[in-house]
Design a protein around this motif. Structure first.
Motif, short mmCIF file in Angstrom:
data_model
loop_
_atom_site.label_atom_id
_atom_site.label_comp_id
_atom_site.label_asym_id
_atom_site.label_seq_id
_atom_site.Cartn_x
_atom_site.Cartn_y
_atom_site.Cartn_z
N LEU A 39 0.83 -1.20 0.00
CA LEU A 39 0.00 0.00 0.00
C LEU A 39 0.87 1.25 0.00
O LEU A 39 1.90 1.30 0.68
CB LEU A 39 -0.88 0.04 1.25
CG LEU A 39 -1.76 -1.18 1.53
CD1 LEU A 39 -2.44 -1.02 2.88
CD2 LEU A 39 -2.77 -1.37 0.43
N VAL A 40 0.44 2.24 -0.76
CA VAL A 40 1.06 3.56 -0.75
C VAL A 40 -0.06 4.55 -0.48
O VAL A 40 -1.06 4.56 -1.21
CB VAL A 40 1.78 3.88 -2.08
CG1 VAL A 40 2.27 5.31 -2.09
CG2 VAL A 40 2.92 2.91 -2.32
N ASP A 41 0.08 5.33 0.56
CA ASP A 41 -0.97 6.27 0.97
C ASP A 41 -2.32 5.57 1.16
O ASP A 41 -3.37 6.09 0.78
CB ASP A 41 -1.11 7.42 -0.03
CG ASP A 41 0.15 8.27 -0.09
OD1 ASP A 41 0.83 8.40 0.94
OD2 ASP A 41 0.44 8.82 -1.18
N GLY A 42 -2.26 4.33 1.69
CA GLY A 42 -3.48 3.58 1.98
C GLY A 42 -4.12 2.89 0.79
O GLY A 42 -5.16 2.27 0.92
N ARG A 43 -3.49 2.99 -0.38
CA ARG A 43 -4.06 2.38 -1.59
C ARG A 43 -3.14 1.28 -2.11
O ARG A 43 -1.93 1.47 -2.16
CB ARG A 43 -4.24 3.42 -2.68
CG ARG A 43 -5.30 4.43 -2.33
CD ARG A 43 -5.52 5.39 -3.46
NE ARG A 43 -5.74 6.69 -2.82
CZ ARG A 43 -5.38 7.83 -3.30
NH1 ARG A 43 -4.78 7.90 -4.45
NH2 ARG A 43 -5.62 8.94 -2.65
N SER A 53 7.34 6.23 -4.20
CA SER A 53 7.19 6.75 -2.85
C SER A 53 8.33 6.26 -1.97
O SER A 53 8.80 5.13 -2.13
CB SER A 53 5.85 6.27 -2.27
OG SER A 53 5.72 6.70 -0.94
N GLU A 55 8.03 5.73 1.17
CA GLU A 55 7.45 4.94 2.26
C GLU A 55 6.34 4.06 1.72
O GLU A 55 5.45 4.54 1.02
CB GLU A 55 6.89 5.86 3.35
CG GLU A 55 7.95 6.68 4.04
CD GLU A 55 7.38 7.53 5.18
OE1 GLU A 55 6.24 7.28 5.61
OE2 GLU A 55 8.09 8.44 5.59
N VAL A 56 6.41 2.78 2.06
CA VAL A 56 5.36 1.83 1.67
C VAL A 56 4.94 1.03 2.89
O VAL A 56 5.72 0.83 3.83
CB VAL A 56 5.79 0.89 0.52
CG1 VAL A 56 6.17 1.66 -0.71
CG2 VAL A 56 6.92 -0.02 0.96
N THR A 57 3.71 0.59 2.86
CA THR A 57 3.18 -0.27 3.92
C THR A 57 2.89 -1.62 3.32
O THR A 57 2.35 -1.72 2.20
CB THR A 57 1.87 0.33 4.49
OG1 THR A 57 2.15 1.64 5.00
CG2 THR A 57 1.31 -0.53 5.61
#
Length: 65
Positions: A39-43, A53, A55-57
């Motif tokens: 996810l990047v920015d929740g997407r 980006s 930062e990634v999740t």
């Protein structure tokens, strides 16, 4: 490119790769795209997309117990 990878509920990694895709980032932290979503920015983002980006999740879809 330096990327911070936050594996939710587990660890945070710093990886530095030249022109990575999200699949490259996952390999760098020893994860398979078959077991996680990025996810990047929740997407969610496709694993073959170039990283844009810093930062990634990462959410684990399968977790053994």
């Amino acid at each position: 490119m330096q990327v911070t990878v936050d594996v939710k509920g587990e660890t945070t990694h710093e990886v530095d790769l030249p022109k990575p895709t999200y699949a490259d980032v996952l390999r760098a932290v020893d994860l398979s795209p078959h077991e996680v979503s990025v996810l990047v920015d929740g997407r969610p983002v496709p694993e073959d997309q170039p990283v844009e980006s810093s930062e990634v999740t990462v959410l684990r879809l399968i977790k053994g117990g």
